[in-house]
Design a protein around this motif. Sequence first.
Motif, mmCIF file in Angstrom:
data_model
loop_
_atom_site.group_PDB
_atom_site.id
_atom_site.type_symbol
_atom_site.label_atom_id
_atom_site.label_comp_id
_atom_site.label_asym_id
_atom_site.label_seq_id
_atom_site.Cartn_x
_atom_site.Cartn_y
_atom_site.Cartn_z
ATOM 1 N N GLY A 72 1.967 6.089 -1.522
ATOM 2 C CA GLY A 72 3.031 6.935 -0.855
ATOM 3 C C GLY A 72 2.505 7.980 0.250
ATOM 4 O O GLY A 72 1.743 7.286 1.015
ATOM 5 N N ASP A 73 2.758 8.968 -0.083
ATOM 6 C CA ASP A 73 2.496 10.211 1.001
ATOM 7 C C ASP A 73 1.158 10.709 0.600
ATOM 8 O O ASP A 73 0.893 11.956 0.882
ATOM 9 N N GLU A 74 0.407 10.561 -0.490
ATOM 10 C CA GLU A 74 -0.706 11.192 -0.898
ATOM 11 C C GLU A 74 -1.778 11.260 0.241
ATOM 12 O O GLU A 74 -2.095 10.431 0.727
ATOM 13 N N PRO A 75 -2.020 12.782 0.278
ATOM 14 C CA PRO A 75 -3.113 13.060 1.449
ATOM 15 C C PRO A 75 -4.410 12.564 1.063
ATOM 16 O O PRO A 75 -4.844 12.392 0.039
ATOM 17 N N GLY A 76 -5.396 12.630 2.100
ATOM 18 C CA GLY A 76 -6.627 12.249 1.835
ATOM 19 C C GLY A 76 -7.208 10.993 2.146
ATOM 20 O O GLY A 76 -8.351 10.656 2.298
ATOM 21 N N ALA A 118 -5.557 -3.441 10.834
ATOM 22 C CA ALA A 118 -5.624 -1.959 10.547
ATOM 23 C C ALA A 118 -4.261 -1.230 11.138
ATOM 24 O O ALA A 118 -3.931 -0.186 10.685
ATOM 25 N N ALA A 119 -3.930 -1.393 12.481
ATOM 26 C CA ALA A 119 -3.019 -0.955 12.960
ATOM 27 C C ALA A 119 -1.594 -0.968 12.560
ATOM 28 O O ALA A 119 -0.841 0.097 12.581
ATOM 29 N N ILE A 120 -1.533 -2.116 12.143
ATOM 30 C CA ILE A 120 -0.018 -2.211 11.343
ATOM 31 C C ILE A 120 0.021 -1.291 9.964
ATOM 32 O O ILE A 120 0.927 -0.581 9.946
ATOM 33 N N VAL A 121 -1.195 -1.493 9.302
ATOM 34 C CA VAL A 121 -1.127 -0.597 7.862
ATOM 35 C C VAL A 121 -1.214 0.973 8.489
ATOM 36 O O VAL A 121 -0.500 1.687 7.839
ATOM 37 N N ALA A 122 -1.878 1.394 9.563
ATOM 38 C CA ALA A 122 -2.096 2.606 10.069
ATOM 39 C C ALA A 122 -0.496 3.031 10.240
ATOM 40 O O ALA A 122 -0.172 4.510 10.047
ATOM 41 N N GLN A 123 0.152 2.217 10.822
ATOM 42 C CA GLN A 123 1.570 2.778 11.340
ATOM 43 C C GLN A 123 2.374 2.905 10.369
ATOM 44 O O GLN A 123 3.079 3.910 10.263
ATOM 45 N N THR A 124 2.266 2.085 9.330
ATOM 46 C CA THR A 124 3.192 2.098 8.214
ATOM 47 C C THR A 124 2.727 3.388 7.268
ATOM 48 O O THR A 124 3.798 4.001 6.680
ATOM 49 N N LEU A 125 1.728 3.847 7.232
ATOM 50 C CA LEU A 125 1.158 4.909 6.228
ATOM 51 C C LEU A 125 0.963 6.128 6.970
ATOM 52 O O LEU A 125 0.551 7.128 6.464
ATOM 53 N N GLY A 126 0.868 6.324 8.467
ATOM 54 C CA GLY A 126 0.903 7.417 9.163
ATOM 55 C C GLY A 126 -0.691 7.965 9.079
ATOM 56 O O GLY A 126 -0.971 8.945 9.011
ATOM 57 N N LEU A 127 -1.374 6.776 9.385
ATOM 58 C CA LEU A 127 -3.081 7.348 9.348
ATOM 59 C C LEU A 127 -3.448 6.694 10.287
ATOM 60 O O LEU A 127 -2.981 5.903 11.196
ATOM 61 N N GLU A 128 -4.838 7.292 10.650
ATOM 62 C CA GLU A 128 -5.749 6.936 11.967
ATOM 63 C C GLU A 128 -6.558 5.609 11.542
ATOM 64 O O GLU A 128 -6.997 5.861 10.302
ATOM 65 N N LEU A 169 0.890 -1.192 -0.009
ATOM 66 C CA LEU A 169 -0.099 0.170 -0.082
ATOM 67 C C LEU A 169 0.790 1.288 -0.120
ATOM 68 O O LEU A 169 0.764 2.262 -0.679
ATOM 69 N N LYS A 170 2.020 1.160 0.736
ATOM 70 C CA LYS A 170 2.918 2.472 0.692
ATOM 71 C C LYS A 170 3.525 2.775 -0.608
ATOM 72 O O LYS A 170 3.484 3.872 -0.958
ATOM 73 N N GLY A 171 3.692 1.738 -1.414
ATOM 74 C CA GLY A 171 4.242 1.821 -2.605
ATOM 75 C C GLY A 171 3.066 2.363 -3.604
ATOM 76 O O GLY A 171 3.398 3.074 -4.450
#
Length: 196
Positions: A46-50, A65-75, A41-43
């Motif tokens: 990326g850092d695209e907002p929204g 979801a917590a693992i994904v959120a930590q990797t992507l910097g999301l809630e 998902l990060k690939g």
Amino acid sequence: MIYLLRHGQTDYNREGRLQGQTESQLTELGMAQVQAMADLLKGEIGDEPGWRIAASPLKRTRQSAAIVAQTLGLEVEIEPLLIEVGCGVWENQLYDDLRAAYPKDFTGPGWCFRSPDGERFEHVDDRVRAWLRALPPEGERKVIAVAHGISGSLLRGAYLGLSSQLTLIQDTPQDAIFRLTEGRVDRLACRPVLAA
């Protein structure tokens, strides 16, 4: 766009035990599978907002979801409409025991909707369709959905307008992500993760 993933392997998956809406936690392999999905998902985004993450309220999806959120910097937002099918008295039982006790019902596509007191296809289908309807229009959607094998299949089926029969024969991987966009569903494979 929707990125849909199933939780990683759980203790119940490893034991061959039916989960439904009961709680089971991720194994080490399951956590590694989810990290591989998060990296993919990060690939992709990326850092695209929204972007936002919506997860079923069960422990295995919240952990994923917590693992994904930590990797992507999301809630993470908890979404009850994405919860797995409830299988009633069949839950917590071993698949082998269920096959022996219910040889006619516990077989073929749709077996998960045949438990004596479980949810029916129409109810779960209504739930996932309600979630889809509540999303922004197609071009404005930026959501990562963390769901389950059956609820995720019904979500893909609803998105594509599949019959119930075609919906129920879709695969339910724990090592791939589905991208739902422009009326298509594409499967994105993750890097291989080996059991310890």
